[in-house]
Design a protein around this motif. Structure first.
Motif, mmCIF file in Angstrom:
data_model
loop_
_atom_site.group_PDB
_atom_site.id
_atom_site.type_symbol
_atom_site.label_atom_id
_atom_site.label_comp_id
_atom_site.label_asym_id
_atom_site.label_seq_id
_atom_site.Cartn_x
_atom_site.Cartn_y
_atom_site.Cartn_z
ATOM 1 N N LYS A 1 -2.308 -9.541 1.679
ATOM 2 C CA LYS A 1 -2.899 -8.393 0.999
ATOM 3 C C LYS A 1 -3.744 -8.767 -0.214
ATOM 4 O O LYS A 1 -4.643 -8.005 -0.602
ATOM 5 N N ASN B 1 -7.156 -6.827 -1.111
ATOM 6 C CA ASN B 1 -7.099 -5.962 -2.287
ATOM 7 C C ASN B 1 -8.176 -6.332 -3.307
ATOM 8 O O ASN B 1 -8.834 -5.465 -3.884
ATOM 9 N N GLY C 1 0.772 -1.239 0.000
ATOM 10 C CA GLY C 1 0.000 0.000 0.000
ATOM 11 C C GLY C 1 0.800 1.283 0.000
ATOM 12 O O GLY C 1 0.228 2.363 0.195
#
Length: 326
Positions: free
Chosen positions: A258, A262, A157
């Motif tokens: 993630k 995501n 990120g």
């Protein structure tokens, strides 16, 4: 004549299209750098407004203008690749602002880092762009990463503005923009930069050196032009190929942690924008089929997501109880 090895020379290109109300402040931010670029060149990509005249008003300060007849961003970028002559090159946005210390700090960091391929920074996001006050920065506060470490940072990120990238010019000239656009559409920037990172170290300036200006004319907020589902899947597949899915690797763990969140965020964003593609189960099945994830990654990611959500709720409840007891 002795060379200054404490800094490197950087030239800046701006690809501009219909930014008469924004490009003046952009150019002013580049001209206020405490270490000046060796060149500022605006390539006007067929603007139909007063952009070219605004740029011409900076001619006496050394700003160059190259005018193109048609709006073709890909061809324009290819021209920039061929026009770049200095050892290091930036391609800056026509609507953003650059911290006055950036060229000084990044050029010093590059000079001190052996075998650098690119350097990047973070950003602030502003909806009142003319009212920004720059925060103090520490030019010594930077990281030196390899490509896999950099991919991990981005997938986690890290807000890297594409316009902050300083390329070693010989590497920039060899990058294949057309292939990246065909595969990733307007989210080509991460794979493009990560390809540049194949050939050396990456300097990551920890300061927020770019003001990303939010305005109504931005294509990034127009989902009719992408990114499309196939492009989003391709981007996750790209990261998956770099980071892997091994739980014993910090890179693989980052992907597993993630990837699901995501994809989940992308699914709900599309639903909110009216681009409905069925149920979440259908979307995740398409993701697996496209190689953007795996059933194992979804299973582990959903478990991690549930645990994280539960911990956040507990933390919020604890803060509420603590506040009441005070």
């Amino acid at each position: 004549m002795t060379m200054n090895t404490s800094f490197v020379d950087i030239e800046i290109f701006i690809i501009a299209y219909n930014r008469e109300s924004l490009i003046k402040a952009t150019l002013e931010s580049l001209l206020k750098q405490t270490r000046a670029p060796i060149r500022i060149c605006v390539v006007d990509n067929g603007s139909t407004d007063n952009t070219a005249n605004v740029v011409r008003s900076f001619a006496n300060q050394g700003v160059e203008l190259v005018s193109r007849r048609s709006n073709d961003p890909c061809k324009c970028f290819l021209e920039v690749q061929s026009m770049a002559l200095g050892p290091w090159t930036m391609v800056f946005h026509d609507d953003d602002l650059l911290h006055p210390q950036y060229l000084h700090d990044v050029s010093h960091a590059i000079a001190k880092t052996p075998n650098t391929s690119i350097a990047v920074s973070s950003m602030v996001i502003s909806s009142v762009p003319e009212a920004i006050g720059w925060a103090r920065t520490n030019g010594k506060n930077y990281r030196i990463l390899n490509r896999v470490e950099f991919a991990k940072l981005l997938y986690s990120g890290f807000r890297m503005p594409f316009c902050s990238v300083v390329y070693r010019t010989d590497i920039l000239k060899e990058l294949d923009l057309i292939e990246k656009i065909k595969t990733y559409g307007k989210i080509f920037d991460r794979p493009f930069v990560l390809d540049a990172a194949l050939l050396g170290n990456i300097v990551v300036m920890n300061g927020k050196y770019v003001n990303y200006r939010v305005h109504s004319g931005q294509d990034s907020t127009n989902y009719a032009t992408g990114p499309f589902v196939s492009e989003v899947f391709a981007l996750h597949r790209y990261y998956k190929n770099i980071l892997g899915e091994q739980v014993y690797s910090s890179y693989g763990r980052t992907f597993l942690r993630k990837n699901y969140s995501n994809l989940l965020r992308e699914y709900y964003r599309r639903n909110e924008s009216g681009d409905r593609i069925g149920t979440l189960a259908v979307f995740l099945k398409l993701s697996v089929d496209a190689g953007a994830t795996s059933e194992r990654a979804i299973r582990l990611g959903s478990i991690y997501n549930s645990i994280s959500s539960g911990l956040r709720k507990i933390e919020k409840l604890f803060k509420a109880v603590t506040t009441v007891n005070k």
